[in-house]
Motif scaffolding. Structure first.
Motif, short mmCIF file in Angstrom:
data_model
loop_
_atom_site.label_atom_id
_atom_site.label_comp_id
_atom_site.label_asym_id
_atom_site.label_seq_id
_atom_site.Cartn_x
_atom_site.Cartn_y
_atom_site.Cartn_z
N ASP A 196 112.04 47.71 33.30
CA ASP A 196 112.91 46.75 33.99
C ASP A 196 113.75 47.43 35.06
N ILE A 197 114.29 48.60 34.77
CA ILE A 197 115.10 49.33 35.76
C ILE A 197 114.22 49.81 36.90
N GLN A 198 113.02 50.31 36.61
CA GLN A 198 112.12 50.74 37.67
C GLN A 198 111.76 49.58 38.60
N GLN A 199 111.56 48.40 38.05
CA GLN A 199 111.28 47.22 38.88
C GLN A 199 112.50 46.83 39.71
N LEU A 200 113.69 46.96 39.14
CA LEU A 200 114.92 46.71 39.88
C LEU A 200 115.01 47.64 41.08
N LEU A 201 114.72 48.92 40.87
CA LEU A 201 114.79 49.90 41.96
C LEU A 201 113.70 49.65 43.00
N ALA A 202 112.54 49.20 42.56
CA ALA A 202 111.49 48.83 43.51
C ALA A 202 111.94 47.64 44.36
N LYS A 203 112.61 46.68 43.73
CA LYS A 203 113.11 45.52 44.48
C LYS A 203 114.13 45.97 45.52
N TYR A 204 114.99 46.94 45.19
CA TYR A 204 115.94 47.47 46.17
C TYR A 204 115.18 48.00 47.38
N ALA A 205 114.19 48.85 47.16
CA ALA A 205 113.46 49.49 48.26
C ALA A 205 112.72 48.46 49.11
N VAL A 206 112.10 47.49 48.47
CA VAL A 206 111.33 46.49 49.21
C VAL A 206 112.26 45.56 49.99
N THR A 207 113.34 45.12 49.36
CA THR A 207 114.23 44.17 50.06
C THR A 207 114.95 44.83 51.22
N ILE A 208 115.37 46.08 51.08
CA ILE A 208 116.06 46.72 52.20
C ILE A 208 115.06 47.03 53.33
N THR A 209 113.82 47.38 52.98
CA THR A 209 112.80 47.61 54.00
C THR A 209 112.52 46.33 54.78
N LYS A 210 112.50 45.19 54.10
CA LYS A 210 112.22 43.90 54.74
C LYS A 210 113.46 43.24 55.31
N GLU A 211 114.62 43.92 55.23
CA GLU A 211 115.90 43.39 55.72
C GLU A 211 116.25 42.06 55.04
N ASP A 212 115.92 41.96 53.76
CA ASP A 212 116.23 40.78 52.93
C ASP A 212 117.58 41.03 52.25
N ILE A 213 118.66 40.65 52.93
CA ILE A 213 120.00 40.94 52.43
C ILE A 213 120.26 40.24 51.09
N ASP A 214 119.86 38.98 50.96
CA ASP A 214 120.08 38.27 49.70
C ASP A 214 119.36 38.96 48.55
N GLY A 215 118.13 39.38 48.79
CA GLY A 215 117.39 40.10 47.76
C GLY A 215 118.04 41.43 47.43
N LEU A 216 118.53 42.13 48.44
CA LEU A 216 119.21 43.40 48.23
C LEU A 216 120.47 43.22 47.40
N VAL A 217 121.29 42.26 47.76
CA VAL A 217 122.54 42.01 47.03
C VAL A 217 122.24 41.64 45.58
N SER A 218 121.11 40.95 45.34
CA SER A 218 120.79 40.48 43.99
C SER A 218 120.49 41.61 43.00
N VAL A 219 120.24 42.82 43.47
CA VAL A 219 119.96 43.91 42.54
C VAL A 219 121.24 44.58 42.04
N PHE A 220 122.39 44.17 42.56
CA PHE A 220 123.67 44.74 42.17
C PHE A 220 124.46 43.78 41.29
N THR A 221 125.35 44.33 40.48
CA THR A 221 126.33 43.52 39.78
C THR A 221 127.33 43.00 40.81
N PRO A 222 128.07 41.93 40.51
CA PRO A 222 129.04 41.41 41.49
C PRO A 222 130.07 42.45 41.94
N ASP A 223 130.38 43.43 41.08
CA ASP A 223 131.33 44.48 41.44
C ASP A 223 130.61 45.74 41.94
#
Length: 138
Positions: A9-36
């Motif tokens: 699950d954590i590896q998939q979370l980190l993959a989502k970070y890399a893919v969303t930032i590469t694609k400039e998907d800000i909403d997707g990028l923000v979704s991998v973080f806790t609100p704080d």
């Protein structure tokens, strides 16, 4: 949930970070973080509200990440993930690694903190040039 399930699950979370930032998907990028959640680089720490401006100001290209070394302790975790960023227009590279903390939430694992360390040609490891990004209104 078993430790293996947590690691996947954590590896998939980190993959989502890399893919969303590469694609400039800000909403997707923000979704991998806790609100704080926070990202640290350039001598500063940035909150989620700063991410759209931070990503807009950053060079564009491929965020190529390696498999993270992850430790899980209950609902908390930490890890280190290698990174090679390749600029889309010049193919210049930047290398380094992320140092992370994770938390299990009702929505699954999320990044709490992500700190960037750059590896320089000299062999020096640092957090980047201070004030490379100026936050509007700060």
């Amino acid at each position: 949930m078993s430790t293996n399930d947590d690691l996947i699950d954590i590896q998939q979370l980190l993959a989502k970070y890399a893919v969303t930032i590469t694609k400039e998907d800000i909403d997707g990028l923000v979704s991998v973080f806790t609100p704080d959640g926070t990202y640290s680089a350039f001598g500063d720490t940035f909150a989620l509200k700063d991410f759209p401006d931070l990503v807009a100001a950053a060079p564009k290209g491929l965020f190529l990440t390696g498999t993270a070394l992850i430790e899980v302790d209950g609902d908390e975790g930490s890890g280190t993930q290698p990174l090679c960023f390749i600029d889309h227009s010049t193919h210049d590279m930047r290398i380094g690694y992320y140092t992370d903390t994770y938390r299990r939430t009702p929505g699954g694992w999320r990044l709490v903190t992500r700190r960037m360390t750059f590896i320089r040609r000299s062999g020096l490891h640092d957090s980047g040039i201070p004030h490379a990004f100026e936050r509007p209104g700060v």
